[in-house]
Design an enzyme around this catalytic site. Sequence first.
Site, PDB file in Angstrom:
ATOM      1  N   LYS A  76       0.811  -1.231   0.000  1.00 17.18           N
ATOM      2  CA  LYS A  76       0.000   0.000   0.000  1.00 17.18           C
ATOM      3  C   LYS A  76       0.841   1.276   0.000  1.00 17.18           C
ATOM      4  CE  LYS A  76      -4.184  -1.807   2.072  1.00 17.18           C
ATOM      5  NZ  LYS A  76      -5.285  -1.467   2.976  1.00 17.18           N
ATOM      6  N   GLY A 139      -5.661   3.857  13.781  1.00 19.19           N
ATOM      7  CA  GLY A 139      -4.913   2.928  12.930  1.00 19.19           C
ATOM      8  C   GLY A 139      -5.083   3.278  11.461  1.00 19.19           C
TER       9      GLY A 139
HETATM   10  N1  NAP Z   1     -15.392  -2.403   6.859  1.00 16.81           N
HETATM   11  C1  NAP Z   1     -14.275  -2.253   6.168  1.00 16.81           C
HETATM   12  O1  NAP Z   1     -14.276  -2.115   4.937  1.00 16.81           O
HETATM   13  C2  NAP Z   1     -12.941  -2.231   6.905  1.00 16.81           C
HETATM   14  C3  NAP Z   1     -11.794  -1.757   6.242  1.00 16.81           C
HETATM   15  C4  NAP Z   1     -10.577  -1.741   6.952  1.00 16.81           C
HETATM   16  C5  NAP Z   1     -10.531  -2.188   8.259  1.00 16.81           C
HETATM   17  N2  NAP Z   1     -11.671  -2.649   8.864  1.00 16.81           N
HETATM   18  C6  NAP Z   1     -11.630  -3.105  10.265  1.00 16.81           C
HETATM   19  O2  NAP Z   1     -11.143  -2.025  11.043  1.00 16.81           O
HETATM   20  C7  NAP Z   1     -10.422  -2.481  12.174  1.00 16.81           C
HETATM   21  C8  NAP Z   1      -9.139  -1.718  12.298  1.00 16.81           C
HETATM   22  O3  NAP Z   1      -8.334  -1.969  11.159  1.00 16.81           O
HETATM   23  P1  NAP Z   1      -6.955  -1.184  10.921  1.00 16.81           P
HETATM   24  O4  NAP Z   1      -6.394  -1.693   9.657  1.00 16.81           O
HETATM   25  O5  NAP Z   1      -7.154   0.280  11.110  1.00 16.81           O
HETATM   26  O6  NAP Z   1      -6.083  -1.742  12.149  1.00 16.81           O
HETATM   27  P2  NAP Z   1      -4.812  -1.089  12.841  1.00 16.81           P
HETATM   28  O7  NAP Z   1      -4.112  -0.173  11.907  1.00 16.81           O
HETATM   29  O8  NAP Z   1      -4.061  -2.237  13.437  1.00 16.81           O
HETATM   30  O9  NAP Z   1      -5.420  -0.197  14.038  1.00 16.81           O
HETATM   31  C9  NAP Z   1      -6.026  -0.792  15.145  1.00 16.81           C
HETATM   32  C10 NAP Z   1      -6.636   0.266  16.038  1.00 16.81           C
HETATM   33  O10 NAP Z   1      -7.306  -0.408  17.123  1.00 16.81           O
HETATM   34  C11 NAP Z   1      -6.753   0.024  18.361  1.00 16.81           C
HETATM   35  N3  NAP Z   1      -6.707  -1.090  19.310  1.00 16.81           N
HETATM   36  C12 NAP Z   1      -6.329  -2.369  19.049  1.00 16.81           C
HETATM   37  N4  NAP Z   1      -6.409  -3.115  20.173  1.00 16.81           N
HETATM   38  C13 NAP Z   1      -6.855  -2.292  21.151  1.00 16.81           C
HETATM   39  C14 NAP Z   1      -7.127  -2.455  22.539  1.00 16.81           C
HETATM   40  N5  NAP Z   1      -6.973  -3.655  23.129  1.00 16.81           N
HETATM   41  N6  NAP Z   1      -7.583  -1.405  23.241  1.00 16.81           N
HETATM   42  C15 NAP Z   1      -7.756  -0.194  22.635  1.00 16.81           C
HETATM   43  N7  NAP Z   1      -7.497   0.038  21.321  1.00 16.81           N
HETATM   44  C16 NAP Z   1      -7.051  -0.992  20.598  1.00 16.81           C
HETATM   45  C17 NAP Z   1      -5.356   0.492  18.019  1.00 16.81           C
HETATM   46  O11 NAP Z   1      -4.905   1.351  19.033  1.00 16.81           O
HETATM   47  P3  NAP Z   1      -3.306   1.608  19.248  1.00 16.81           P
HETATM   48  O12 NAP Z   1      -2.936   2.637  18.235  1.00 16.81           O
HETATM   49  O13 NAP Z   1      -3.215   2.085  20.641  1.00 16.81           O
HETATM   50  O14 NAP Z   1      -2.614   0.286  19.022  1.00 16.81           O
HETATM   51  C18 NAP Z   1      -5.617   1.207  16.686  1.00 16.81           C
HETATM   52  O15 NAP Z   1      -6.206   2.468  16.897  1.00 16.81           O
HETATM   53  C19 NAP Z   1     -10.251  -3.985  11.971  1.00 16.81           C
HETATM   54  O16 NAP Z   1     -11.159  -4.631  12.809  1.00 16.81           O
HETATM   55  C20 NAP Z   1     -10.639  -4.224  10.528  1.00 16.81           C
HETATM   56  O17 NAP Z   1     -11.274  -5.467  10.373  1.00 16.81           O
HETATM   57  C21 NAP Z   1     -12.865  -2.668   8.211  1.00 16.81           C
END
Ligand code: NAP
Length: 275
Positions: A76, A139
């Site tokens: 990406k 994230g």
């Molecule tokens: N519907 C869709 O089309 C779509 C598209 C993309 C992603 N998603 C979903 O979106 C979610 C996030 O994806 P991403 O790619 O953004 O992931 P990412 O970059 O890994 O970000 C994860 C986020 O969740 C927080 N987090 C994780 N564990 C936590 C905990 N135990 N307590 C508090 N905060 C926590 C992280 O906080 P920290 O910064 O503190 O680690 C960060 O803000 C996933 O579930 C994914 O399946 C959906």
Amino acid sequence: MQATLTISGKTRVFGCIADPIGHVRAPSVFNPLFEKHGVDAVMVPLHIPPAGLEAAIAGLRAMPNFKGMAVTLPHKLPIMPLCDEIGRQGQFVGAVNFAAFDDDRRLIGDNCDGTGFVNGMLAAGFPVKDKQVLMVGSGGAARAIAFSLADSGVARLGIANRTREKAEELTAAVSAGYPGVPVEVSEADPRGFDIVVNTTSLGLREDDALPVDPDLLDPSQLMAEIIMNPVDTPILKAAKAKGCRIHYGRPMFDHQVTIIAKMFGYDFPVPGSDA
Ligand SMILES: NC(=O)c1ccc[n+]([C@@H]2O[C@H](COP(=O)([O-])OP(=O)(O)OC[C@H]3O[C@@H](n4cnc5c(N)ncnc54)[C@H](OP(=O)(O)O)[C@@H]3O)[C@@H](O)[C@H]2O)c1
């Protein structure tokens, strides 16, 4: 397994680039759509290790019947300097999740995570313009959504995150890109906001903590999710029990598919919205 596509010399070819490759979903989303809409096209998974990305893009560029690709990890960011043009959201987010060749074989990349979210909200009857929005998470998905919310003219955007520095960095980046939009680092406290968006991965597992305290929600508020599986995450269930309107994670994905298809040259209705 049953073959559903008839591939001929005239078939347009699309790809989904990734490393590893086995988990990618785009081919199983796009190929049924091509078939459903009578389009002579196919999407194939392309396993491209990082060291081969530049050579692979040069090779794909040289093939006139190769039209574009879904871009996933780890490409990406590294694909960006190989693109001839990056769309506005891709530039803001600093990552590309699809890219298409134009008629001059120029590669145009962009990011539609955030636009997919905002379009999905709008289609569900939840416009974000002039709303006060609390986004929990900072994230990759959150970054895209934050820029799209600002682009859509929210009245205020609060960004909360477990790792506060990431919320601070994202707040500064969105403020710099959209100086007219009030953006602030927030606590994960929904009081005073119209819309709360969970962009964290909290809710993927049943025993995860909740991203916000549902006791602080009130029925005037909308709780939006981006997690697709489970469909009813614990925070959506809790918000519903409090009388809030809720918005599921799936529309963000469906609207991205439509945006990418359009970039590939096809006007498909949003999956799930047509018969
Ligand atoms: N519907 C869709 O089309 C779509 C598209 C993309 C992603 N998603 C979903 O979106 C979610 C996030 O994806 P991403 O790619 O953004 O992931 P990412 O970059 O890994 O970000 C994860 C986020 O969740 C927080 N987090 C994780 N564990 C936590 C905990 N135990 N307590 C508090 N905060 C926590 C992280 O906080 P920290 O910064 O503190 O680690 C960060 O803000 C996933 O579930 C994914 O399946 C959906």
